[in-house]
Design a protein around this motif. Structure first.
Motif, short mmCIF file in Angstrom:
data_model
loop_
_atom_site.label_atom_id
_atom_site.label_comp_id
_atom_site.label_asym_id
_atom_site.label_seq_id
_atom_site.Cartn_x
_atom_site.Cartn_y
_atom_site.Cartn_z
N UNK A 157 -18.86 5.41 1.25
CA UNK A 157 -18.06 4.31 0.71
C UNK A 157 -17.10 4.85 -0.35
N UNK A 158 -15.99 4.14 -0.51
CA UNK A 158 -14.96 4.53 -1.48
C UNK A 158 -14.58 3.30 -2.30
N UNK A 159 -14.40 3.50 -3.61
CA UNK A 159 -13.89 2.45 -4.49
C UNK A 159 -12.51 2.87 -4.99
N UNK A 160 -11.53 2.05 -4.71
CA UNK A 160 -10.16 2.28 -5.16
C UNK A 160 -10.00 1.59 -6.51
N UNK A 161 -10.09 2.38 -7.60
CA UNK A 161 -9.92 1.86 -8.96
C UNK A 161 -8.76 2.58 -9.63
N UNK A 162 -7.69 2.76 -8.88
CA UNK A 162 -6.59 3.62 -9.30
C UNK A 162 -5.50 2.89 -10.08
N UNK A 163 -5.76 1.67 -10.51
CA UNK A 163 -4.78 0.96 -11.33
C UNK A 163 -3.48 0.72 -10.59
N UNK A 164 -2.37 1.00 -11.28
CA UNK A 164 -1.07 0.74 -10.65
C UNK A 164 -0.82 1.63 -9.44
N UNK A 165 -1.64 2.66 -9.26
CA UNK A 165 -1.54 3.53 -8.10
C UNK A 165 -2.41 3.05 -6.94
N UNK A 166 -3.09 1.92 -7.13
CA UNK A 166 -4.02 1.44 -6.10
C UNK A 166 -3.32 1.12 -4.79
N UNK A 167 -2.09 0.65 -4.85
CA UNK A 167 -1.36 0.37 -3.61
C UNK A 167 -1.10 1.62 -2.81
N UNK A 168 -0.70 2.70 -3.50
CA UNK A 168 -0.43 3.96 -2.80
C UNK A 168 -1.70 4.52 -2.18
N UNK A 169 -2.81 4.41 -2.89
CA UNK A 169 -4.09 4.90 -2.34
C UNK A 169 -4.46 4.08 -1.11
N UNK A 170 -4.30 2.78 -1.16
CA UNK A 170 -4.66 1.93 -0.03
C UNK A 170 -3.79 2.23 1.19
N UNK A 171 -2.52 2.54 0.96
CA UNK A 171 -1.60 2.84 2.06
C UNK A 171 -2.07 4.03 2.89
N UNK A 172 -2.85 4.91 2.29
CA UNK A 172 -3.35 6.07 3.03
C UNK A 172 -4.25 5.65 4.20
N UNK A 173 -4.78 4.45 4.14
CA UNK A 173 -5.58 3.91 5.24
C UNK A 173 -4.86 2.79 5.98
N UNK A 174 -3.57 2.65 5.73
CA UNK A 174 -2.80 1.59 6.38
C UNK A 174 -3.08 0.22 5.82
N UNK A 175 -3.57 0.16 4.58
CA UNK A 175 -3.90 -1.11 3.94
C UNK A 175 -2.74 -1.52 3.04
N UNK A 176 -2.28 -2.74 3.20
CA UNK A 176 -1.14 -3.24 2.44
C UNK A 176 -1.64 -4.02 1.23
N UNK A 177 -1.50 -3.42 0.04
CA UNK A 177 -1.78 -4.13 -1.21
C UNK A 177 -0.44 -4.39 -1.90
N UNK A 178 0.40 -5.14 -1.23
CA UNK A 178 1.77 -5.35 -1.72
C UNK A 178 1.79 -6.07 -3.06
N UNK A 179 0.74 -6.85 -3.37
CA UNK A 179 0.71 -7.58 -4.64
C UNK A 179 0.57 -6.64 -5.83
N UNK A 180 0.03 -5.46 -5.61
CA UNK A 180 -0.24 -4.52 -6.70
C UNK A 180 1.06 -3.91 -7.19
N UNK A 181 1.30 -4.02 -8.48
CA UNK A 181 2.52 -3.47 -9.07
C UNK A 181 2.20 -2.83 -10.41
N UNK A 182 3.15 -2.04 -10.90
CA UNK A 182 3.06 -1.47 -12.23
C UNK A 182 4.29 -1.86 -13.03
N UNK A 183 4.09 -2.30 -14.27
CA UNK A 183 5.18 -2.76 -15.11
C UNK A 183 5.19 -1.96 -16.41
N UNK A 184 6.35 -1.40 -16.80
CA UNK A 184 6.41 -0.65 -18.05
C UNK A 184 6.55 -1.60 -19.25
#
Length: 379
Positions: free
Chosen positions: A207-234
């Motif tokens: 099992x894997x837990x994606x706790x990568x913060x604003x990078x969580x969307x990029x990590x999910x994309x590696x499995x073809x998972x769309x976390x489009x809601x995830x964003x990072x704001x400066x």
């Protein structure tokens, strides 16, 4: 290297998830591409929030508040965990819960505060409405221009430099392997679980837990998972010189973006979500215009700031979503792949979000009989 669970991300979310899994006897490896606590978890101002944030309440309206309100329950439960967390981890996390005070400048501000309080009280949050006399008595440092407000006694602050490292230290004592400077390059689903390709070789787990913060969307994309809601704001925060006791509360202003509090050493931390810039290398840098406006708002609310020097302003990427709601749980189309993503209030919610995800990873129900329906991944 093989483990039962791989946790991706070495901020508060990842370190706390690893800790709770290890406490339950799970074999865990944590992967962090930089060092622990170097991004949002260690760059925020350490506020412990429970109230519905006022700015999106005004911007997005009461339909949004009704949808968001269940998140208040998570924040309140997380703050309860924070109360005893220092003793549990054997560390001084500088947790102080002296209450959060949202002040109103105008009658319209006050009416909005009153409407928002109804949703908060429905979630069991204690909210006391203040008039001008209450402000003068309980917060004499606040400008006389503020006509009232709302006080939540369960809000406060903790030390963001101490929390994630404390979770990591005890997690390591309980057997968690922590791999720093280990960038995740790819993830592949296998018959046994997942292979994670990194800059230090391959790691495997069921099992894997994606706790990568604003990078969580990029990590999910590696499995073809769309976390489009995830964003990072400066955004940016400022710290002043050390001064004597002045502000015991976590202070907000209804008409302008502001958070203001005093830490254990006496510095005042001034923020509120003001926009920072992105530098030439993609790193966040302070925005002088945001600094000017932020200091102007702070001074208008607390006149005593006039004689206090700002020593440092820094910028960081905060994790966010448009609806402000967390994403917690297993991705349906990728069994065994879990997300721990709590936007905007991730420091406050770190303990409860980690405890929830650690339970779900093990097939246990959510703690405290929490209804997770509003927070489960949509994919």
């Amino acid at each position: 290297m093989t483990a039962d669970v791989i946790v991706i991300g070495g901020g508060l979310a990842g370190c706390a998830t690893a800790y709770y899994l290890a406490a339950d006897g799970v074999d865990v490896t944590l992967l962090e591409r930089f060092d622990l606590n170097t991004l949002a978890s260690g760059s925020n101002a350490g506020s412990l929030h429970a109230q519905i944030p006022h700015d999106p309440f005004v911007r997005l309206g009461e339909a949004w508040a009704a949808s968001y309100a269940s998140t208040v329950g998570l924040l309140a439960k997380s703050i309860e965990i924070w109360r005893g967390l220092g003793d549990e981890l054997g560390a001084d996390l500088e947790v102080k819960l002296r209450g959060g005070l949202l002040v109103a400048r105008t009658p319209d501000d006050m009416r909005a505060i009153e409407r928002k309080a109804r949703y908060e009280r429905e979630q069991g949050l204690e909210i006391q409405l203040f008039d001008r006399a209450d402000i003068a008595r309980e917060a004499p440092y606040v400008s006389e221009e503020m006509i009232g407000g709302a006080f939540c006694p369960d809000e406060g602050k903790a030390n963001p430099f101490a929390a994630a490292p404390a979770f990591a230290r005890v997690a390591r004592q309980r057997g968690v392997r922590i791999e720093r400077q280990t960038a995740v390059l790819g993830i592949e689903r296998t018959n046994q679980g997942y292979d994670v390709a990194t800059s230090k070789g391959k790691f495997s787990a069921r099992r894997v837990v994606n706790a990568a913060g604003s990078d969580a969307g990029r990590i999910a994309e590696m499995l073809g998972i769309d976390l489009a809601d995830v964003q990072g704001f400066p955004i940016q925060v400022s710290a002043t010189e050390k001064v004597g006791p002045l502000i015991p509360h976590l202070l907000y202003c209804a008409s302008d973006k502001l958070t203001l509090k005093q830490n254990q050493v006496g510095s005042l931390l001034i923020g509120g979500g003001w926009e920072a810039n992105i530098g030439p290398h993609g790193t966040p840098v302070a925005n002088p215009e945001s600094l000017r406006k932020n200091m102007g708002v702070a001074l208008s609310v607390v006149p005593a700031l006039r004689d206090i020097k700002v020593l440092r302003t820094w910028a960081a990427i905060v994790n966010g979503t448009e609806d402000w709601k967390p994403i917690l749980g297993e991705i349906r189309k990728s069994p065994g792949f879990f997300v721990n993503f709590f936007p905007w209030m991730g420091f406050t919610a770190g303990p409860i979000a980690a405890r929830i995800v650690a339970n779900l990873v093990q097939g246990k129900p959510a703690p405290f009989d929490i209804d997770l329906t509003p927070f489960l991944p949509k994919t």
